[in-house]
Design an enzyme around this catalytic site. Structure first.
Site, PDB file in Angstrom:
ATOM      1  CG  HIS A   4      -6.405  -1.789   8.352  1.00 50.82           C
ATOM      2  ND1 HIS A   4      -6.328  -0.433   8.578  1.00 50.82           N
ATOM      3  CD2 HIS A   4      -5.167  -2.255   8.662  1.00 50.82           C
ATOM      4  CE1 HIS A   4      -5.118  -0.116   8.994  1.00 50.82           C
ATOM      5  NE2 HIS A   4      -4.396  -1.206   9.055  1.00 50.82           N
ATOM      6  CG  ASN A  27      -9.422  -0.879  11.374  1.00 49.80           C
ATOM      7  OD1 ASN A  27      -8.493  -1.607  11.032  1.00 49.80           O
ATOM      8  ND2 ASN A  27      -9.759   0.198  10.693  1.00 49.80           N
ATOM      9  CG  ASP A  71      -0.414  -0.544   2.468  1.00 51.81           C
ATOM     10  OD1 ASP A  71       0.823  -0.552   2.606  1.00 51.81           O
ATOM     11  OD2 ASP A  71      -1.190  -0.954   3.351  1.00 51.81           O
ATOM     12  CD  GLU A 105      -8.942   1.567   6.980  1.00 50.13           C
ATOM     13  OE1 GLU A 105      -8.898   0.611   7.780  1.00 50.13           O
ATOM     14  OE2 GLU A 105      -8.415   2.669   7.217  1.00 50.13           O
TER      15      GLU A 105
HETATM   16  C1  F6R Z   1       0.955  -1.203   6.244  1.00 47.02           C
HETATM   17  C2  F6R Z   1      -0.251  -2.007   6.263  1.00 47.02           C
HETATM   18  C3  F6R Z   1      -1.133  -1.983   7.453  1.00 47.02           C
HETATM   19  C4  F6R Z   1      -0.391  -2.367   8.733  1.00 47.02           C
HETATM   20  C5  F6R Z   1      -1.303  -2.321   9.940  1.00 47.02           C
HETATM   21  C6  F6R Z   1      -0.558  -2.619  11.224  1.00 47.02           C
HETATM   22  O1  F6R Z   1       1.625  -1.341   5.018  1.00 47.02           O
HETATM   23  O2  F6R Z   1      -0.527  -2.662   5.318  1.00 47.02           O
HETATM   24  O3  F6R Z   1      -2.214  -2.856   7.257  1.00 47.02           O
HETATM   25  O4  F6R Z   1       0.136  -3.661   8.574  1.00 47.02           O
HETATM   26  O5  F6R Z   1      -1.898  -1.062  10.037  1.00 47.02           O
HETATM   27  O6  F6R Z   1       0.399  -1.641  11.434  1.00 47.02           O
HETATM   28  P1  F6R Z   1       1.486  -1.762  12.603  1.00 47.02           P
HETATM   29  O7  F6R Z   1       2.372  -2.894  12.234  1.00 47.02           O
HETATM   30  O8  F6R Z   1       2.210  -0.450  12.589  1.00 47.02           O
HETATM   31  O9  F6R Z   1       0.727  -2.022  13.852  1.00 47.02           O
END
Ligand code: F6R
Length: 241
Positions: free
Chosen positions: A138, A136, A67, A143
């Protein structure tokens, strides 16, 4: 689902890097799709060390980034382009032409997304999808929503995500509100998926992923339908299972 519960973040990072290394040794031209965020930092560090010790060779590997924020240039330290280059790619011998990153400041979002999906297909699809998870539920920036999009697409980030990611910015106003993400289709079509989660704040999301009703309101629950998912979590993230 193959669930691996390890002691702490260090063990999680090692177990994740070991799994990636096994894949690359078995198939040197493995197509990876890689997340950013806090969770995989230790895994990238371990993989760099394995490369430096001569245990893995990335020269034939292909990597897609999962992403990217819209409105941040590649030079912005919080862009996922910057993160992937600085945290991982510049420390290993992956070829520049085998790295695919989304351009979040493109003038043509539709073409950018279509082209990314085309590039994933032209490379034979994703062999190993690595994921973190949002509080959440995702995956990437897919999302919770009324419906999910299977293709790479533009997303309005949820308030939850903007709030969670504000820890990487000076203040919440600086967090981009839009992003591009690989869709659930390419993720679910990956041959193998590895999901990582660390810490108590991830307990609810992990519990739902494994035991929850499959729902677009919790995108990670769709992993229950995938034939080859390994979830690696530490004891803290497993505390509500
Ligand atoms: C980032 C991504 C997000 C993160 C998620 C957890 O490229 O794809 O889905 O993996 O928000 O983020 P952290 O690891 O910072 O808790």
């Amino acid at each position: 689902m193959n669930l691996i519960i390890v002691k702490d973040y260090q063990e999680l990072s090692q177990a994740a890097a070991d799994l990636v290394a096994r894949e690359i040794i078995a198939k040197p031209d493995t197509v990876l799709c890689l997340p950013t965020g806090e969770t995989p930092i230790g895994m990238y560090r371990e993989l760099i060390q394995k490369y430096q010790r001569g245990e893995i060779d990335f020269s034939e590997a292909v990597a897609f980034s999962l992403d990217e924020y819209c409105s941040l240039s590649p030079e912005h330290p919080q862009s996922y382009y910057y993160y992937m280059q600085h945290t991982f790619f510049r420390h290993i011998n992956i070829k520049a032409e085998n790295i695919y990153l989304l351009n979040g400041i493109t003038q043509d979002i539709v073409a950018e997304c279509e082209n990314y999906d085309k590039q994933i297909l032209e490379n034979g699809g994703i062999d190993l999808q690595i994921l973190g998870i949002g509080n959440n539920g995702h995956l990437g920036f897919n999302e919770p929503a009324i419906s999910l999009n299977s293709k790479t697409h533009l997303v309005n980030l949820s308030d939850d995500t903007i709030h969670a990611n504000s820890r990487f910015f000076k203040n919440i106003e600086e967090v981009p509100t839009k992003a591009l993400t690989v869709g659930m289709g390419a993720i679910m079509k990956a041959t193998k998926i590895m999901l990582l989660a660390s810490g108590e704040k991830k307990t609810a999301a992990i519990n739902k992923t494994i035991n929850g009703l499959i729902s677009t309101r919790s995108p990670s629950t769709f992993l229950q339908l995938h034939p080859d998912v390994t979830i690696i979590i530490d004891k803290d993230a497993a505390s509500k299972l």
